[in-house]
Design an enzyme around this catalytic site. Structure first.
Site, PDB file in Angstrom:
ATOM      1  N   SER A 106       0.512  -1.276   0.226  1.00  0.00           N
ATOM      2  CA  SER A 106       0.032  -0.195   0.043  1.00  0.00           C
ATOM      3  C   SER A 106       1.051   1.461   0.057  1.00  0.00           C
ATOM      4  CB  SER A 106      -0.605  -0.247   1.268  1.00  0.00           C
ATOM      5  OG  SER A 106      -1.599   1.233   1.402  1.00  0.00           O
ATOM      6  N   TYR A 148      -2.280  -1.052  10.428  1.00  0.00           N
ATOM      7  CA  TYR A 148      -2.327  -1.426   8.909  1.00  0.00           C
ATOM      8  C   TYR A 148      -0.934  -0.633   8.831  1.00  0.00           C
ATOM      9  CZ  TYR A 148      -4.348  -0.775   4.214  1.00  0.00           C
ATOM     10  OH  TYR A 148      -4.422  -1.301   2.668  1.00  0.00           O
TER      11      TYR A 148
END
Length: 271
Positions: free
Chosen positions: A148, A162
């Protein structure tokens, strides 16, 4: 009726994790378009309904589904074996399964932290260890890991677990790329900004329970292209990285974010 496009992934077998919805569904749809044999893996039994939809678009697609938890290594070893038993080998692994839960850092429990580690890090680790023996036996392969922009490039408040886990996948990508380069296994990672997926919709609810759609609109407003990605657009990147078209690319971080990480500010400039 979807169009079957000859070439690119024809004759290749791919295992795709997190395939029941969102990005995994988009990846599977694009892989079917390009003629791959596909094993769609997900914790949810809804993966079979997703596969049925894709078969409807691409009637010639060869797809099997497996309900499995990427955090369980034994289940991923079994999924890889069933894939190879069905199609003969494994050429591509799309390590897409991932989770994101938002919370202030001081309120984030160990259980929430470990949930991210188990799925986002151990899940990719397990998937890679499950498929690499088949790739080595077959003389090579391609692994595409869903990292990401979050963690490695940018971050928002509440994303500690995350961001930490997605950044870790960049390190794993680079190490595996070096370790297996001379054995013809390429390893690359995607770095997605935001796509319209169930996970992002859940994050929008966590961010603004009263009006989650406003959170989605605000994301789009901050993207130079003024929209979120479509899952199939991410699927096209995964198809490129899985195919022989990217034969000299390994250890790469491919940002796909509509330009969202480019602006220095939201208020300075001539536009």
């Amino acid at each position: 009726m979807g169009q079957h496009i000859q070439g690119k992934l024809e004759g290749k077998t791919a295992i795709i994790t997190g395939a029941a919805a969102g990005l995994g569904e988009g990846i599977a749809e694009v892989y079917a378009k390009y003629g791959a044999n596909i094993c769609m893996v997900d914790l949810s039994p809804d993966v079979e309904h997703t596969a049925a939809r894709i078969r409807g678009l691409h009637p010639d697609a060869r797809i099997i589904t497996i309900t499995a938890n990427v955090a369980d290594k034994a289940q991923m070893i079994d999924a890889a074996k069933r894939t190879a038993d069905t199609f003969g080998t494994i050429d591509i692994a799309c390590c897409n399964a991932g989770v994101c839960r938002l919370a202030p850092f001081e309120d984030m429990t160990d259980e929430m932290r470990d949930f991210h580690i188990d799925v986002n890090i151990k899940g990719v680790w397990n998937s890679c260890q499950a498929v690499i023996p088949y790739m080595l036996a077959n003389g090579g392969g391609s692994i595409v890991i869903a990292s990401s922009v979050t963690g490695d490039i940018v971050a928002d408040a509440g994303e500690a677990a995350y961001a930490m886990t997605k950044a870790a996948l960049v390190g794993l990508t680079k190490c595996l790329a070096v370790e297996y380069a001379d054995r013809h296994i390429r390893v690359n990672c995607s770095q997605l900004g935001y796509a319209r997926t169930p996970m992002v919709e859940k994050m929008a609810i966590e961010s603004n329970p009263a009006d989650p759609e406003s959170a989605i609109r605000d994301i789009a407003a901050g993207v130079p292209m003024k929209r979120l990605a479509k899952p199939t657009e991410v699927g096209e990147l995964f198809a490129f990285l899985g195919s022989d078209e990217s034969s000299y690319i390994t250890g790469a971080q491919m940002v796909i974010d509509g330009g969202s990480t480019l602006p220095e500010t939201m208020s300075i400039g001539t536009n």
